[in-house]
Write an enzyme that holds these catalytic residues in place. Structure first.
Site, PDB file in Angstrom:
ATOM      1  N   GLU A 168      29.359  40.392  36.982  1.00 54.09           N
ATOM      2  CA  GLU A 168      29.068  41.824  36.856  1.00 54.09           C
ATOM      3  C   GLU A 168      29.900  42.494  35.761  1.00 54.09           C
ATOM      4  O   GLU A 168      30.683  43.418  36.039  1.00 54.09           O
ATOM      5  CB  GLU A 168      29.313  42.531  38.190  1.00 54.09           C
ATOM      6  CG  GLU A 168      28.479  41.996  39.332  1.00 54.09           C
ATOM      7  CD  GLU A 168      28.559  42.877  40.590  1.00 54.09           C
ATOM      8  OE1 GLU A 168      29.362  43.809  40.619  1.00 54.09           O
ATOM      9  OE2 GLU A 168      27.772  42.618  41.531  1.00 54.09           O
ATOM     10  N   GLU A 367      24.774  36.883  44.606  1.00 55.50           N
ATOM     11  CA  GLU A 367      25.354  37.754  45.636  1.00 55.50           C
ATOM     12  C   GLU A 367      24.247  38.609  46.211  1.00 55.50           C
ATOM     13  O   GLU A 367      23.380  39.105  45.483  1.00 55.50           O
ATOM     14  CB  GLU A 367      26.407  38.738  45.077  1.00 55.50           C
ATOM     15  CG  GLU A 367      27.757  38.160  44.776  1.00 55.50           C
ATOM     16  CD  GLU A 367      28.762  39.203  44.279  1.00 55.50           C
ATOM     17  OE1 GLU A 367      28.696  40.372  44.712  1.00 55.50           O
ATOM     18  OE2 GLU A 367      29.606  38.831  43.456  1.00 55.50           O
TER      19      GLU A 367
HETATM   20  C1  BGP Z   1      29.947  43.171  43.926  1.00 54.67           C
HETATM   21  C2  BGP Z   1      31.161  42.405  43.479  1.00 54.67           C
HETATM   22  C3  BGP Z   1      31.994  41.833  44.576  1.00 54.67           C
HETATM   23  C4  BGP Z   1      31.943  42.552  45.905  1.00 54.67           C
HETATM   24  C5  BGP Z   1      30.592  43.163  46.236  1.00 54.67           C
HETATM   25  C6  BGP Z   1      30.588  44.133  47.396  1.00 54.67           C
HETATM   26  O1  BGP Z   1      29.747  44.237  43.059  1.00 54.67           O
HETATM   27  O2  BGP Z   1      30.849  41.351  42.595  1.00 54.67           O
HETATM   28  O3  BGP Z   1      33.272  41.634  44.050  1.00 54.67           O
HETATM   29  O4  BGP Z   1      33.034  43.329  46.120  1.00 54.67           O
HETATM   30  O5  BGP Z   1      30.001  43.791  45.145  1.00 54.67           O
HETATM   31  O6  BGP Z   1      30.845  45.442  46.979  1.00 54.67           O
HETATM   32  P1  BGP Z   1      32.017  46.317  47.520  1.00 54.67           P
HETATM   33  O7  BGP Z   1      33.203  45.423  47.599  1.00 54.67           O
HETATM   34  O8  BGP Z   1      32.231  47.388  46.519  1.00 54.67           O
HETATM   35  O9  BGP Z   1      31.569  46.838  48.825  1.00 54.67           O
END
Ligand code: BGP
Length: 462
Positions: A168, A367
């Site tokens: 990302e 993810e």
């Molecule tokens: C994505 C990232 C992760 C993870 C996930 C969940 O954007 O790659 O690192 O954290 O989101 O989001 P958040 O942690 O902001 O709830």
């Protein structure tokens, strides 16, 4: 049992993590500081419940146990990232042998358990010293990253075949240079554009270096968070808002990563508003040659937009938001804990777009997941009954399955995340794992979804 949704042979079942979010041990094993260690020291109040990255889920000490848990629930693949500041404290120069031992141990343990490691080089965690030199605004930092990438290929490329340059990459641009949710908390679109551009240059240089390493069966790619932009209506003003949103938030990385060039319309908008980054001769060819072999797609939520209601403040800083307003569609389904809409079909729309406009590049869902606050309240007899997560995964998988049936080149599905972990500013607020983590004792406990995914992976469908 009848399997209604059968996935292709050798489908990748697994989950994803990142170093800063799971390793902990920030003061151990010779690790240098990264921007998260630093920001937390400076402003602990900006992190939920003042919880910082020092110990997180303690994977550094518990990786063996965690890999056994992955194996138990049928993982055949697992994504991790290398912490640059652990491998090369300070970001350039000498390699930290304790880090080499740690990552060797993790990789060997995964392979011994028939879990293929997918290794990502950068997940938001810039070494502090390099941030102080300007971070991704500096071309020198791009060179330091290239050297780090080469070192990693050299150290681990004998066993790791799937490599990713960035996770990302737009998030540090948004968080660090536009919307104040990552260090260094700058609000400046021109600098944001420079950071975005240099990240792509760093990607292309790492790809170039990778291809000289001749890693047998090796593939290198990038992981992007693709958030399809859906317009409120077919009114031309809404359609235009949606097209520009897509340029800023998806195509700014997707086009150079897969097609090797930036969309002309994005360049025109930035030029018109005096926001173009500095480039160097030879960059175009570099980007063209640096296209990814494989694309990881992170998908959590769609983006719904409409034409702007009001003229932007002429005295305010230039923002992508000058071109659209967010649109709250009546009746949308929400994950209210995270404040994100749940729209399962988005996964299908992304895949069809990749098939139709991006050469059907080999891809996978790198993810997808559902963060829920206070999950303890769903506990019964010691197990979190996360039926909502099972439903979330199942409904997304159905759309992914349909995309594959229609010829999309998707090879796997990774949940965010293996176990609950530290999520940046939200720290341990929202829990994402197949395994819960007690943040005091670090004890892992399978949730209902862990048993469910075991069956799905074993049956290669459901
Ligand atoms: C994505 C990232 C992760 C993870 C996930 C969940 O954007 O790659 O690192 O954290 O989101 O989001 P958040 O942690 O902001 O709830």
């Amino acid at each position: 049992m009848t399997i209604h949704y059968k996935f292709p042979k050798d489908f990748w079942w697994g989950s994803a993590t990142s170093a800063t979010q799971i390793e902990g041990a920030t003061d151990e094993g010779g690790k240098g500081k990264n921007i998260w260690d630093h920001w937390y020291e400076k402003e602990p109040n900006r992190f939920f419940d003042n919880v910082g990255p020092e110990s997180t889920s303690d994977f550094y000490h518990r990786y063996k146990e965690d890999i056994q848990l992955m194996k138990e629930i049928g993982h055949n693949t697992f994504r991790m990232s290398i912490s640059w500041s652990r491998l090369i404290p300070g970001g350039r120069g000498e390699v930290n042998q304790e880090a080499v031992t740690f990552y060797n141990n993790v990789i060997d343990e995964l392979i011994a358990n028939d879990i293929e490691p997918f290794v990502n080089l950068f997940h938001f965690d810039m070494p502090l010293e390099l941030q102080e030199e300007g971070g991704w605004e500096s071309r020198e930092v791009v060179s330091a990253y290239t050297a780090y990438a080469k070192e990693a290929f050299h150290l681990f490329g004998d066993r790791v075949q799937k490599w990713f340059t960035f996770n990302e990459p737009i998030v540090p641009v948004e968080g660090g240079y536009l919307y104040d949710f990552h260090y260094p908390n700058v609000v400046d679109a021109r600098r944001a554009a420079q950071v975005a551009y240099h990240t792509m240059i760093a990607h292309a240089k790492a790809v170039e270096a990778f291809r000289t390493c001749n890693i047998a069966g090796g593939q290198i790619g990038i992981i992007l968070n693709l958030t399809p932009s859906y317009p409120r209506s077919n009114n031309p003003a809404d359609l235009k808002a949606s097209r520009i949103t897509d340029l800023f938030f998806n195509r700014s990385f997707l086009d150079p990563s897969v097609l090797g060039e930036y969309p002309a319309e994005l360049i025109d908008i930035l030029r018109e508003h005096g926001q173009l980054p500095v480039t160097e001769k030879g960059d175009k060819a570099l980007l063209k040659a640096g296209v990814a072999d494989i694309l990881g797609v992170n998908y959590y939520q769609p983006r719904r937009v409409k034409a702007k209601e009001h003229l932007p403040n002429p005295y305010g800083p230039f923002m992508p938001d000058w071109f659209f307003d967010n649109y709250e569609m009546p009746g949308r389904k929400m994950n209210k804990y995270r404040g994100w809409e749940i729209y399962e079909k988005g996964i299908y729309d992304i895949m069809i777009n990749l098939k139709e406009n991006y050469g059907n590049i080999e891809s996978f869902i790198s993810e997808n997941g559902m963060g829920v606050q206070d999950e303890g309240r769903f506990e019964q007899d010691g197990e979190i009954q996360d039926d909502y997560r099972i439903e979330f995964i199942r409904e997304h998988l159905k759309w992914l399955h349909k995309a594959i049936e229609e010829g999309c080149n998707a090879k796997g599905y990774h949940l965010w995340s293996t176990m609950d972990n530290w999520s940046w500013m939200n720290a341990y607020k929202n829990r994402y794992g197949f395994f819960s983590v007690d943040i005091e004792t670090k004890q892992r406990t399978p949730k209902k979804s862990a048993h469910w995914i075991k069956e799905v992976s074993e049956n290669n469908g459901f």
